[in-house]
Scaffold this motif. Structure first.
Motif, short mmCIF file in Angstrom:
data_model
loop_
_atom_site.label_atom_id
_atom_site.label_comp_id
_atom_site.label_asym_id
_atom_site.label_seq_id
_atom_site.Cartn_x
_atom_site.Cartn_y
_atom_site.Cartn_z
N PRO A 240 0.82 -1.22 0.00
CA PRO A 240 0.00 0.00 0.00
C PRO A 240 0.85 1.26 0.00
CG PRO A 240 0.10 -0.92 2.20
CD PRO A 240 0.78 -1.92 1.30
N THR A 241 0.26 2.34 -0.48
CA THR A 241 0.89 3.65 -0.33
C THR A 241 0.48 4.23 1.02
OG1 THR A 241 -0.97 4.87 -1.28
CG2 THR A 241 0.70 4.04 -2.82
N ALA A 242 1.19 5.26 1.45
CA ALA A 242 0.80 5.94 2.69
C ALA A 242 -0.61 6.49 2.56
CB ALA A 242 1.79 7.06 2.98
N ARG A 243 -0.94 6.96 1.34
CA ARG A 243 -2.29 7.49 1.11
C ARG A 243 -3.34 6.39 1.24
NH1 ARG A 243 -2.97 11.31 -3.98
NH2 ARG A 243 -2.03 12.79 -2.50
N ASP A 244 -3.02 5.17 0.79
CA ASP A 244 -3.94 4.03 0.94
C ASP A 244 -4.29 3.80 2.42
OD1 ASP A 244 -4.06 3.45 -1.77
OD2 ASP A 244 -2.45 1.95 -1.67
N LEU A 245 -3.32 4.06 3.28
CA LEU A 245 -3.50 3.81 4.71
C LEU A 245 -4.09 5.01 5.44
CD1 LEU A 245 -0.20 1.87 5.49
CD2 LEU A 245 -2.44 0.95 4.88
N GLY A 246 -4.43 6.05 4.68
CA GLY A 246 -5.09 7.20 5.29
C GLY A 246 -4.17 8.35 5.65
N TYR A 247 -2.88 8.26 5.27
CA TYR A 247 -1.93 9.34 5.54
C TYR A 247 -1.75 10.14 4.26
CZ TYR A 247 -0.81 5.78 9.04
OH TYR A 247 -0.89 4.81 10.01
N ASN A 248 -2.05 11.41 4.29
CA ASN A 248 -1.93 12.25 3.10
C ASN A 248 -0.49 12.74 2.96
OD1 ASN A 248 -2.75 13.62 0.80
ND2 ASN A 248 -3.27 15.47 1.95
N VAL A 249 0.41 11.79 2.76
CA VAL A 249 1.84 12.09 2.68
C VAL A 249 2.36 11.47 1.38
CG1 VAL A 249 4.09 11.86 3.79
CG2 VAL A 249 2.03 12.03 5.19
N VAL A 250 2.76 12.33 0.45
CA VAL A 250 3.21 11.88 -0.87
C VAL A 250 4.48 12.65 -1.22
CG1 VAL A 250 2.65 11.71 -3.32
CG2 VAL A 250 0.85 11.41 -1.61
N SER A 251 5.46 11.94 -1.78
CA SER A 251 6.69 12.64 -2.20
C SER A 251 7.40 11.85 -3.28
CB SER A 251 7.64 12.84 -1.02
OG SER A 251 8.83 13.47 -1.45
N GLN A 252 7.96 12.58 -4.24
CA GLN A 252 8.83 12.01 -5.27
C GLN A 252 10.26 12.50 -5.08
OE1 GLN A 252 8.35 13.60 -9.17
NE2 GLN A 252 9.18 11.80 -10.21
N SER A 253 10.41 13.65 -4.43
CA SER A 253 11.72 14.25 -4.15
C SER A 253 12.59 14.38 -5.41
CB SER A 253 12.46 13.41 -3.10
OG SER A 253 13.59 14.10 -2.61
N PRO A 254 12.20 15.24 -6.34
CA PRO A 254 12.97 15.38 -7.59
C PRO A 254 14.40 15.87 -7.34
CG PRO A 254 10.82 16.43 -7.77
CD PRO A 254 11.02 16.12 -6.33
N TYR A 255 15.28 15.46 -8.24
CA TYR A 255 16.66 15.93 -8.18
C TYR A 255 17.22 16.12 -9.58
CZ TYR A 255 17.98 10.95 -8.85
OH TYR A 255 18.13 9.67 -9.32
N GLY A 256 18.31 16.88 -9.64
CA GLY A 256 18.96 17.14 -10.91
C GLY A 256 20.42 17.41 -10.72
N LEU A 257 21.02 18.10 -11.69
CA LEU A 257 22.45 18.40 -11.67
C LEU A 257 22.67 19.91 -11.67
CD1 LEU A 257 23.72 15.79 -14.29
CD2 LEU A 257 23.58 15.54 -11.80
N VAL A 258 23.68 20.34 -10.91
CA VAL A 258 24.02 21.75 -10.80
C VAL A 258 25.53 21.92 -10.85
CG1 VAL A 258 21.97 22.33 -9.42
CG2 VAL A 258 24.10 21.67 -8.27
N GLY A 259 25.94 23.15 -11.06
CA GLY A 259 27.34 23.52 -10.94
C GLY A 259 27.45 24.75 -10.05
N PRO A 260 28.66 25.25 -9.82
CA PRO A 260 28.82 26.47 -9.03
C PRO A 260 28.19 27.67 -9.75
CG PRO A 260 30.92 25.32 -9.31
CD PRO A 260 29.95 24.70 -10.26
N LYS A 261 27.88 28.71 -9.01
CA LYS A 261 27.31 29.91 -9.64
C LYS A 261 28.32 30.53 -10.60
CE LYS A 261 28.85 33.21 -6.11
NZ LYS A 261 28.44 34.21 -5.11
N GLY A 262 27.79 31.23 -11.61
CA GLY A 262 28.66 31.95 -12.53
C GLY A 262 29.16 31.14 -13.71
N MET A 263 28.60 29.97 -13.97
CA MET A 263 29.04 29.19 -15.12
C MET A 263 28.65 29.86 -16.44
SD MET A 263 28.25 25.26 -13.89
CE MET A 263 28.41 24.65 -15.56
N ASP A 264 29.51 29.73 -17.42
CA ASP A 264 29.23 30.27 -18.74
C ASP A 264 27.99 29.58 -19.30
OD1 ASP A 264 29.37 30.42 -21.74
OD2 ASP A 264 31.14 31.64 -21.25
N PRO A 265 27.01 30.33 -19.82
CA PRO A 265 25.80 29.71 -20.36
C PRO A 265 26.08 28.67 -21.45
CG PRO A 265 25.49 32.08 -20.11
CD PRO A 265 26.93 31.81 -19.83
N ALA A 266 27.13 28.89 -22.23
CA ALA A 266 27.48 27.92 -23.28
C ALA A 266 27.92 26.59 -22.68
CB ALA A 266 28.57 28.49 -24.17
N VAL A 267 28.63 26.65 -21.55
CA VAL A 267 29.07 25.43 -20.87
C VAL A 267 27.87 24.71 -20.26
CG1 VAL A 267 30.43 24.54 -18.93
CG2 VAL A 267 31.40 26.27 -20.46
#
Length: 326
Positions: A240-267
């Motif tokens: 079951p999901t948490a929602r199936d059990l009556g808890y309104n708690v849902v998460s996918q927790s998306p993630y991606g990739l980053v670099g330091p600030k100030g990177m050249d837009p072309a890079v």
């Protein structure tokens, strides 16, 4: 006899010295990459995120023409690696990092010397997790309700582990505990691999984590009590999901990739394009299927906009759970 140097010549040379770096930057960006790239994975080797990003990096390296070296830097709930990169790495594209959701939460919980929006260049969104709650196969908790009832009888004594304070697996369980009025004993670990070994070894009675537990569940070493997705998983449809059990708690927790600030837009664009192609590769899709994860592609601009919105939204969540820094 030396000829006098004119003031105009001196000023012209000085101006050229100032302008030169900016003039040559596009040419430098066009040659990117000319050496190996480091991808910081802020979790121990062997966990679900490490398994995913190693495959993605290997595929992306073929499009970039340079190796991508994975550097595991666990700690601080997945924020140590990206935070250190933001403070120390040059914004030349040769050091990038995974950006877990905890990066948008930790600054609300404690003081950090980096800002999750202003100190990063956002490259692209990649995927999100399937979270679940597991116990060892011989655990007395046959269902999640068994675990909840045990916590009711012994407030603060029944433990569970997560991949760190402020991570989604931690906050999901705190949301459930708040909803049902129980107090749990949270034990943070450095990452998935450490947590799974602790559950298998009986050092904690349960684990809240992403699908790094998949192989142990399929091998019959662990029991999956619930998941936190919008719907039940295709791989474990009876759970079951948490929602199936009556808890309104849902998460996918998306993630991606980053670099330091100030990177050249072309890079940034070069990295974005290579990883976007890698995301569509059948080998990458196969790994996502194994981990029961979905694609979560966002281009650089949309990924940054999502982060800005989520940073504010999660501040409200952390305040509601009583975890905000004082």
């Amino acid at each position: 006899m030396k000829k006098p140097v004119s003031r105009r010549l001196v000023l012209g040379a000085a101006s050229a010295a100032v302008i030169a770096p900016w003039v040559t930057a596009p040419a430098w960006a066009q040659n990117f990459p000319s050496r190996p790239i480091t991808l910081i994975v802020p979790w121990p080797a062997g966990g679900s995120t490490d398994r995913h990003l190693r495959t993605l990096a290997e595929i992306a390296s073929t499009h970039l023409g340079q190796p991508i070296v994975v550097d595991n830097r666990p700690g601080a709930g997945g924020t140590l690696g990206p935070g250190t990169m933001a403070l120390q790495a040059r914004p030349d594209g040769y050091t990038i990092a995974q950006f877990p959701l905890g990066m948008l939460r930790m600054p609300h919980m404690q003081r950090t010397n980096w800002h999750p929006i202003n100190d990063f260049s956002f490259i692209l969104g990649v995927s999100g997790y399937t979270f679940g709650f597991v116990v060892r196969a011989d655990s007395p908790y046959k269902t999640f309700q068994d675990y909840v009832e045990a916590a009711r009888k012994d407030p603060g004594k029944i433990d569970y582990g997560s991949t760190g304070t402020g991570t989604s697996p931690h906050l999901l369980m705190e949301e459930v505990a708040a909803a049902v009025g129980i107090k749990l004993n949270h034990v943070p670990f450095r990452g998935n691999a450490d947590l799974m070994q602790a559950v298998l070894g009986g050092h904690v009675s349960a684990g809240s984590d992403a699908t790094g537990w998949d192989r142990f569940v399929d091998a019959g070493q662990m029991r999956l009590l619930l998941t936190f997705g919008e719907q039940r998983t295709k791989r474990w449809p009876d759970v079951p999901t948490a929602r199936d059990l009556g808890y309104n708690v849902v998460s996918q927790s998306p993630y991606g990739l980053v670099g330091p600030k100030g990177m050249d837009p072309a890079v940034v664009r070069t990295l974005h394009d290579a990883f976007k192609k890698a995301m569509e590769d059948p080998r990458h899709l196969e790994v996502l299927a194994q981990l029961n994860q979905d694609m979560w592609y966002r281009n650089s601009e949309d990924y940054r906009a999502w982060a800005v919105t989520t940073f504010e939204k999660d501040r409200q969540l952390i305040e509601r759970l009583g975890l905000a820094a004082r």
